[in-house]
Design an enzyme around this catalytic site. Structure first.
Site, PDB file in Angstrom:
ATOM      1  N   GLU A 496       0.836  -1.194   0.000  1.00 36.66           N
ATOM      2  CA  GLU A 496       0.000   0.000   0.000  1.00 36.66           C
ATOM      3  C   GLU A 496       0.878   1.254   0.000  1.00 36.66           C
ATOM      4  O   GLU A 496       1.717   1.422   0.884  1.00 36.66           O
ATOM      5  CB  GLU A 496      -0.912  -0.022   1.219  1.00 36.66           C
ATOM      6  CG  GLU A 496      -1.870  -1.199   1.228  1.00 36.66           C
ATOM      7  CD  GLU A 496      -2.423  -1.519   2.608  1.00 36.66           C
ATOM      8  OE1 GLU A 496      -2.345  -0.641   3.486  1.00 36.66           O
ATOM      9  OE2 GLU A 496      -2.912  -2.638   2.803  1.00 36.66           O
ATOM     10  N   GLU A 527      -3.960  -6.645   3.158  1.00 36.81           N
ATOM     11  CA  GLU A 527      -2.726  -7.214   3.714  1.00 36.81           C
ATOM     12  C   GLU A 527      -2.612  -8.725   3.548  1.00 36.81           C
ATOM     13  O   GLU A 527      -1.518  -9.253   3.319  1.00 36.81           O
ATOM     14  CB  GLU A 527      -2.618  -6.850   5.208  1.00 36.81           C
ATOM     15  CG  GLU A 527      -2.280  -5.403   5.485  1.00 36.81           C
ATOM     16  CD  GLU A 527      -3.474  -4.477   5.407  1.00 36.81           C
ATOM     17  OE1 GLU A 527      -3.291  -3.255   5.536  1.00 36.81           O
ATOM     18  OE2 GLU A 527      -4.613  -4.982   5.218  1.00 36.81           O
ATOM     19  N   GLN A 549       1.959  -1.846   5.857  1.00 36.79           N
ATOM     20  CA  GLN A 549       2.243  -0.438   6.133  1.00 36.79           C
ATOM     21  C   GLN A 549       2.614  -0.159   7.586  1.00 36.79           C
ATOM     22  O   GLN A 549       3.545   0.590   7.865  1.00 36.79           O
ATOM     23  CB  GLN A 549       1.041   0.408   5.716  1.00 36.79           C
ATOM     24  CG  GLN A 549       1.366   1.870   5.569  1.00 36.79           C
ATOM     25  CD  GLN A 549       0.300   2.602   4.777  1.00 36.79           C
ATOM     26  OE1 GLN A 549      -0.708   3.035   5.328  1.00 36.79           O
ATOM     27  NE2 GLN A 549       0.519   2.741   3.484  1.00 36.79           N
ATOM     28  N   ASP A 552       0.862  -2.897  13.299  1.00 35.36           N
ATOM     29  CA  ASP A 552      -0.451  -3.267  13.832  1.00 35.36           C
ATOM     30  C   ASP A 552      -1.310  -3.966  12.778  1.00 35.36           C
ATOM     31  O   ASP A 552      -2.197  -4.752  13.124  1.00 35.36           O
ATOM     32  CB  ASP A 552      -1.184  -2.013  14.324  1.00 35.36           C
ATOM     33  CG  ASP A 552      -0.374  -1.252  15.352  1.00 35.36           C
ATOM     34  OD1 ASP A 552      -0.556  -1.497  16.546  1.00 35.36           O
ATOM     35  OD2 ASP A 552       0.473  -0.426  14.945  1.00 35.36           O
ATOM     36  N   TYR A 553      -1.070  -3.670  11.504  1.00 40.70           N
ATOM     37  CA  TYR A 553      -1.876  -4.273  10.445  1.00 40.70           C
ATOM     38  C   TYR A 553      -1.402  -5.678  10.073  1.00 40.70           C
ATOM     39  O   TYR A 553      -2.016  -6.346   9.242  1.00 40.70           O
ATOM     40  CB  TYR A 553      -1.837  -3.404   9.184  1.00 40.70           C
ATOM     41  CG  TYR A 553      -2.309  -1.981   9.375  1.00 40.70           C
ATOM     42  CD1 TYR A 553      -3.022  -1.595  10.504  1.00 40.70           C
ATOM     43  CD2 TYR A 553      -2.030  -1.004   8.421  1.00 40.70           C
ATOM     44  CE1 TYR A 553      -3.443  -0.292  10.674  1.00 40.70           C
ATOM     45  CE2 TYR A 553      -2.454   0.305   8.584  1.00 40.70           C
ATOM     46  CZ  TYR A 553      -3.154   0.665   9.715  1.00 40.70           C
ATOM     47  OH  TYR A 553      -3.570   1.945   9.878  1.00 40.70           O
ATOM     48  N   HIS A 594      -1.503   2.492  15.764  1.00 43.58           N
ATOM     49  CA  HIS A 594      -0.328   2.922  15.009  1.00 43.58           C
ATOM     50  C   HIS A 594       0.917   2.959  15.891  1.00 43.58           C
ATOM     51  O   HIS A 594       1.898   3.600  15.547  1.00 43.58           O
ATOM     52  CB  HIS A 594      -0.548   4.318  14.408  1.00 43.58           C
ATOM     53  CG  HIS A 594      -1.584   4.347  13.329  1.00 43.58           C
ATOM     54  ND1 HIS A 594      -2.920   4.424  13.602  1.00 43.58           N
ATOM     55  CD2 HIS A 594      -1.484   4.290  11.983  1.00 43.58           C
ATOM     56  CE1 HIS A 594      -3.607   4.424  12.472  1.00 43.58           C
ATOM     57  NE2 HIS A 594      -2.764   4.337  11.477  1.00 43.58           N
TER      58      HIS A 594
END
Length: 804
Positions: A496, A527, A549, A552-553, A594
């Site tokens: 991304e 993701e 990115q 946390d993702y 984040h």
């Protein structure tokens, strides 16, 4: 052509067609009998669980006929007929997997590490080097989680696009012939309800890659009928919006009945031709399939299917319909087909018995050796009666497994603990040898064991001069990625915002414009399939960097990383590899989503991957260089707050490397060892400077990689000097700090050198709160480190360091 010649050719073609049809019938019957006998083997206690491909035979044969050398399959655990039809699986190998035979020659897919129905071809030579993948049929190693084959399927197909469109890859003929390879996927109808399926289908439509997805639709998902799974009860109707047309690209969608031999043959040929020539994705919805034995050996489908449904399944069983098709076209008589059936059944029985005898033979040989050694040791032991009983019980075991043998030997050695005899020593030696063999059988290849292992990459330090420029950390990474893009056509990056803007932190800034969007690519917000796209491409010899990115993702992709990538070399016992690098950033920014550092989760879920935690971008670039010379998959977590911090630009960019599992001592000290990594390095160093003013001398160690962890004993050597240690990080209590403590205590036996209780310093148990204040009160601060160290030193010398 003369009339007579035409007649001869027609006769020859008819004969060839007849033989092909009868051969397909033979394969279908072989597969069916393997399913039927396999179920019985489980119920007889000779195997632990069984799941079979009965009812799906005809469609899989049709797919095999359209499958070409160089193609890849990412499929479903009912695809045995397909593998039989390709010649990539023998019946004996099929049963070897059912019995969990650990000999890789007997069971080449997983060396007994996976339950039956998990298929894989061996892409690697014994030394871990690549075989040519274009002169063979390829099956990516299966995994059980439903729909989890789909993201990898996307990546396998995406690799063909890169091989076709990237001119720099034209010379890699062992991996692709101009991108002509199709990636074929299979999935059960119920599994299409999973998000991974929809995400993969959407991504394939966007990317326009040669991906054929066949849906085996038998109307159920275990006991749950179709109407509970899918809107309108039909996945192909749901996906009609993906159907391509003259104005818009998309999917070609084909519907076909699972019992219609000719229609199946034509459907799969058409799908293969479209995908191969046009690089367009195709979905084949194979309807009206049956499942004669139900879902698996865990239960009976009579519990949840009506009598009418069961009667329908008997009538429309694909083999019954295939037999009627052959008879109606007078391709063979009923007697001929009965003979083929009998021969198929006899062949399966013979190969099943051979597989069982081979499997049991190895264990029986070990049992005999163990019995003999225990008996010899019993002769001079005062525990002779107990030992003889152990031998007797083991000898009487029906269908013994390796556990029975080793468990008995361990009990015997415990009973012999006070004995001193040559016979006991021989038993101990035999047991130790078996332990080594069993490690190879059950625990080897979690990480690369080849000469390309990341642990074998030669260390080379970054070089600086007085003229080295001072730049933002992101520019160091940008210079490295520029170097790799220039020098290795297999290297590419995607994720991304990676492409046009060069990622959100600018490490790829300007590189898409320089090298093109095949090398530096944007993706949608997806993701899970970013990870799968990378896995599939890496399976085909490319060197992708897939970007998530923010750390946390990673949760969106953690299942693919854990169930597929991290276990790939292990579950194939070195038969396949996918050296994907997942790039992300974490530790500190703003708020709950984040600023996470879920390292404990990562360390638990991703054993089989290397976990790199560089403290700055110079270290990160060196780690990427190490990893790109290796064949291990890895996760690299960059410091989110480090991209704008100033660093020197190395003079030997693209040449220096950072060793895996070698901590670096950032500050020498004599009073206490403080072990940390990533962004915490800066905080700990600041604290150490302030503590030095209080006459507390802290040694600061950056572990650099969490997996592998301190292979060189750097922490132990430090604690020998300081006799005190604190492990500090930003994860929750009991996360990575506890992991580091466990690794150092158990592997380096720190307890021998400690004069104070080993301690940890971590973040709060909750996610970090928003704002700078949220960060301060959620994660360890400089003051937290100072107070933790000071209080430990207070316990050592309360007079010199009074409590405050």
């Amino acid at each position: 052509m003369a009339t007579a010649e035409k007649s001869v050719k027609k006769t020859q073609d008819s004969t060839a067609d007849r033989e092909a049809v009868l051969n397909d019938f033979r394969i279908a019957l072989i597969s069916r009998h393997a399913s039927l006998m396999g179920r019985k083997e489980v119920f007889m206690g000779k195997a632990k669980f069984g799941i079979f491909g009965d009812g799906k035979e005809l469609a899989q044969i049709a797919m095999a006929r359209a499958f070409q050398k160089g193609d890849f399959r990412a499929g479903y655990y009912r695809d045995q007929t397909f593998m039989f039809a390709l010649g990539e699986l023998t019946v004996q190998q099929y049963f070897a997997q059912l019995y969990a035979h650990t000999n890789v020659d007997a069971e080449p897919a997983s060396a007994g590490r996976l339950m039956n129905g998990h298929f894989a071809t061996r892409s690697l030579n014994d030394d871990g080097s690549w075989k040519s993948l274009t002169d063979r049929y390829n099956s990516a190693a299966d995994i059980s989680p439903t729909a989890a084959q789909m993201p990898k399927l996307l990546g396998l197909a995406f690799a063909s696009k890169l091989y076709r469109e990237n001119k720099g890859l034209k010379g890699f003929k062992d991996f692709s012939i101009n991108g002509n390879e199709v990636a074929w996927g299979t999935i059960g109808n119920a599994s299409t309800s999973e998000g991974m399926f929809f995400e993969s289908i959407n991504a394939a439509g966007v990317l326009q890659v040669p991906m054929v997805t066949a849906i085996w639709d038998d109307g159920y998902g275990i006991s749950v009928p179709q109407e509970y799974h899918t809107t309108k009860g039909s996945i192909s109707e749901v996906l009609e919006g993906f159907q391509r047309n003259d104005e818009q690209k998309g999917f070609e969608i084909i519907r076909v009945k699972g019992w219609d031999y000719e229609a199946l043959f034509n459907a799969f040929q058409k799908a293969g031709n479209i995908a191969r020539s046009e690089h367009a994705p195709v979905l084949i919805h194979v309807q009206e399939m049956t499942q004669p034995q139900g879902h698996s050996t865990s239960g009976s489908h009579e519990r949840y299917k009506s009598k009418e449904r069961l009667d329908w399944e008997k009538e429309w069983d694909c083999i019954k319909q295939f037999r009627e098709y052959i008879l109606s076209r007078e391709l063979a008589s009923a007697d001929e087909l009965d003979k083929i059936d009998a021969e198929a059944k006899a062949q399966v029985k013979k190969e099943k018995e051979a597989a069982w005898n081979d499997f049991l033979g190895e264990i029986k040989d070990e049992l005999k050796e163990a019995v003999s050694l225990i008996r010899d040791a019993a002769q001079t032991s005062n525990r002779k009666v107990v030992l003889e009983q152990l031998v007797q019980d083991l000898s009487k075991t029906i269908n013994p497994i390796r556990k029975d043998v080793i468990s008995t030997v361990r009990k015997a050695l415990l009973n012999l603990r006070f004995d001193q005899s040559e016979a006991k020593n021989k038993l101990q030696t035999w047991y130790q040898q078996q332990q080594e063999k069993n490690f190879d059988r059950y625990s080897s290849h979690l990480y690369s064991q080849s000469e390309w292992s990341a642990l074998k990459v030669t260390e080379r330090l970054p070089e600086f001069s007085e003229d080295s420029s001072i730049v933002d950390g992101r520019e160091v990474l940008q210079a490295f990625f520029d170097y790799k893009l220039e020098n290795d056509p297999r290297f590419f990056a995607f994720g991304e915002d990676v492409g046009k803007i060069g990622d959100v932190n600018q490490a790829f800034a300007g590189l898409q414009a320089k090298y093109g969007d095949l090398r530096v690519s944007d993706t949608g917000i997806r993701e899970c399939t970013i990870v799968g796209q990378g896995i599939g491409a890496a399976l085909r010899g490319l060197r992708p960097v897939a970007e998530i990115q923010y750390l946390d993702y990673l949760l969106y992709g953690i299942q693919m990383l854990s169930d597929d990538l991290a276990s790939l070399q292990y579950r194939t016992k070195g038969g396949q590899k996918a050296p994907l690098i997942v790039r992300t950033r974490g530790h500190r920014l703003e708020g709950v989503w984040h600023a996470g550092s879920p390292m404990g989760m990562i360390l638990s879920a991703l054993r089989g991957m290397l976990i790199c935690v560089p403290r700055d971008m110079t270290q990160a670039a060196g780690m990427y260089n190490t990893l790109l010379q290796s064949d291990d998959p890895a996760l690299v977590i960059e410091c989110l707050n480090g991209y704008r911090l100033k660093e020197k630009m190395p003079e030997n960019m693209g040449e220096y490397t950072v060793p895996m599992g070698k901590p670096e001592v950032l500050r020498s000290g004599k009073d206490i060892t403080l072990v940390t990594y990533g962004s915490m390095c800066r905080i700990v160093l600041e604290a150490a400077e302030e503590l030095s003013e209080m006459d507390i001398d802290v040694e600061v160690i950056d572990v650099q990689t969490l997996i592998p962890f301190d292979r060189f004993g750097v922490i132990g050597e430090s604690v020998k000097k300081t006799n005190r240690v604190i492990f500090a990080d930003e994860d929750v209590p009991g996360g990575a700090s506890a992991y580091m403590l466990q690794q150092a205590i158990e592997e380096q036996q720190l307890f021998k050198f400690l004069d104070s209780e080993p301690q940890t310093l971590s973040a709060k148990a909750h996610r970090p709160a928003y704002s700078s204040d949220g960060d301060y009160f959620s994660k360890p601060s400089t003051e937290d480190v100072i107070e933790k160290v000071y209080l430990l030193m207070h316990e050592v010398n309360p007079k010199k360091f009074p409590k405050f």
